[in-house]
Design a protein around this motif. Structure first.
Motif, mmCIF file in Angstrom:
data_model
loop_
_atom_site.group_PDB
_atom_site.id
_atom_site.type_symbol
_atom_site.label_atom_id
_atom_site.label_comp_id
_atom_site.label_asym_id
_atom_site.label_seq_id
_atom_site.Cartn_x
_atom_site.Cartn_y
_atom_site.Cartn_z
ATOM 1 N N ALA A 154 -2.716 19.200 127.607
ATOM 2 C CA ALA A 154 -3.136 19.360 126.391
ATOM 3 C C ALA A 154 -2.834 20.449 125.784
ATOM 4 N N PHE A 155 -2.835 20.414 124.509
ATOM 5 C CA PHE A 155 -2.618 21.912 123.708
ATOM 6 C C PHE A 155 -3.236 21.926 122.311
ATOM 7 N N ILE A 156 -3.479 23.148 121.895
ATOM 8 C CA ILE A 156 -4.073 23.245 120.627
ATOM 9 C C ILE A 156 -3.294 24.409 119.858
ATOM 10 N N LYS A 157 -2.461 24.230 118.668
ATOM 11 C CA LYS A 157 -1.650 25.351 118.123
ATOM 12 C C LYS A 157 -2.073 25.701 116.732
ATOM 13 N N LYS A 158 -2.430 27.086 116.700
ATOM 14 C CA LYS A 158 -2.793 27.396 115.423
ATOM 15 C C LYS A 158 -1.542 28.148 114.528
ATOM 16 N N PHE A 159 -1.310 27.496 113.279
ATOM 17 C CA PHE A 159 -0.297 28.260 112.600
ATOM 18 C C PHE A 159 -0.842 28.973 111.211
ATOM 19 N N PHE A 177 -3.839 23.607 128.295
ATOM 20 C CA PHE A 177 -4.776 23.324 129.174
ATOM 21 C C PHE A 177 -4.380 22.299 130.088
ATOM 22 N N TRP A 178 -3.755 22.413 131.245
ATOM 23 C CA TRP A 178 -3.347 21.544 132.349
ATOM 24 C C TRP A 178 -4.401 20.498 132.575
ATOM 25 N N THR A 179 -4.178 19.359 132.634
ATOM 26 C CA THR A 179 -4.680 18.459 133.319
ATOM 27 C C THR A 179 -4.431 17.174 133.730
ATOM 28 N N ASP A 180 -4.918 16.542 134.692
ATOM 29 C CA ASP A 180 -4.576 15.358 135.179
ATOM 30 C C ASP A 180 -5.467 14.034 134.964
ATOM 31 N N SER A 181 -6.644 14.843 134.224
ATOM 32 C CA SER A 181 -7.781 13.797 133.701
ATOM 33 C C SER A 181 -7.902 13.404 132.310
ATOM 34 N N ILE A 182 -7.618 14.298 131.198
ATOM 35 C CA ILE A 182 -7.195 14.158 129.835
ATOM 36 C C ILE A 182 -6.154 13.565 129.542
ATOM 37 N N GLN A 183 -6.341 12.119 129.097
ATOM 38 C CA GLN A 183 -5.337 11.145 128.492
ATOM 39 C C GLN A 183 -4.749 11.520 127.347
ATOM 40 N N ASN A 184 -5.378 11.690 126.208
ATOM 41 C CA ASN A 184 -4.875 11.739 124.917
ATOM 42 C C ASN A 184 -6.005 12.621 124.023
ATOM 43 N N ILE A 185 -5.536 13.241 123.103
ATOM 44 C CA ILE A 185 -6.156 13.939 121.979
ATOM 45 C C ILE A 185 -5.920 13.148 120.820
ATOM 46 N N ILE A 199 -12.308 18.941 119.433
ATOM 47 C CA ILE A 199 -11.426 18.063 119.600
ATOM 48 C C ILE A 199 -12.019 16.800 120.160
ATOM 49 N N ALA A 200 -11.478 15.545 119.906
ATOM 50 C CA ALA A 200 -12.027 14.459 120.471
ATOM 51 C C ALA A 200 -10.801 13.614 120.999
ATOM 52 N N GLY A 201 -11.230 12.794 122.130
ATOM 53 C CA GLY A 201 -10.180 11.662 122.752
ATOM 54 C C GLY A 201 -10.493 11.039 123.854
ATOM 55 N N ARG A 202 -9.698 11.002 124.750
ATOM 56 C CA ARG A 202 -10.144 10.245 126.107
ATOM 57 C C ARG A 202 -9.843 10.866 127.451
ATOM 58 N N ILE A 203 -10.699 10.776 128.346
ATOM 59 C CA ILE A 203 -10.622 11.286 129.531
ATOM 60 C C ILE A 203 -10.800 10.430 130.739
ATOM 61 N N SER A 204 -9.986 10.462 131.791
ATOM 62 C CA SER A 204 -10.260 9.614 132.990
ATOM 63 C C SER A 204 -11.068 10.448 133.941
ATOM 64 N N THR A 205 -12.323 9.616 134.151
ATOM 65 C CA THR A 205 -13.317 10.393 135.088
ATOM 66 C C THR A 205 -13.274 9.905 136.273
#
Length: 186
Positions: A52-57, A69-77, A90-96
């Protein structure tokens, strides 16, 4: 790659100001303006590692900072907003778990993009936060979509949190025959 994103900024007359295109396999999640006339975007990179990522311009398209941020659990933002303290939510979904359960995800970042906290909420099936807004008491309201595991029951969830992401209340609106939930700030 097939998941790259393209951002085009135009002025009030529709004239081109700049274009930004990814070429790293990133999938765009959301974009929001910032108080300094820049913008922030979030999404997922599925090339190699799931990140997942955040980029500030800045207002002139220069990257001020980017956080992966590397993740095997965050599925989408799906949603990002700048908060009153000039940080980001931020909001999205996570595999728990290993059963394919997906839960609502909300994450808070400071003004430099450093993670402050992460919370998830389970409603007993496959849920995802589609939109997040900060409200006048400093807390957050999440509009979420949920489905049961047999895919025949859809629900809209509203989750209210305090400023630290702790759940205050949850409301479920459930019908068997609707497709999507949408939310706006009024």
């Amino acid at each position: 790659g097939s998941l790259d994103y393209l951002i085009v900024k135009a002025d009030k007359k529709g004239d081109h100001v700049f274009t930004i295109m990814s070429d790293d396999g990133s999938r765009f999640g959301d974009i929001a303006s910032t108080v300094d006339n820049g913008f922030v975007l979030t999404g997922m990179n599925y090339e190699g590692n799931n990140q997942a990522f955040i980029k500030k311009f800045s207002s002139s398209e220069n990257i001020e900072w980017e956080r992966y941020f590397w993740t095997d659990s965050i599925q989408n933002i799906y949603s990002i907003k700048q908060t009153e303290d000039l940080g980001y939510i931020i909001a999205g979904r996570i595999s728990t778990d290993s059963n394919g359960d997906m839960d609502v995800l909300i994450m808070k970042f400071d003004a430099q993009g450093n993670q402050v906290w992460l919370k998830s909420f389970d409603n007993g099936g496959y849920e995802s936060a589609q939109v997040v807004h900060q409200i006048s008491d400093g807390g957050y309201i999440l509009m979420c979509r949920g489905e049961s595991f047999n895919w025949d029951n859809h629900e809209c969830l509203l989750i209210k949190t305090d400023s630290d992401g702790n759940e205050i209340w949850r409301k479920t609106f459930s019908e068997n025959d609707f497709g999507m939930c949408y939310c706006g700030k009024f």
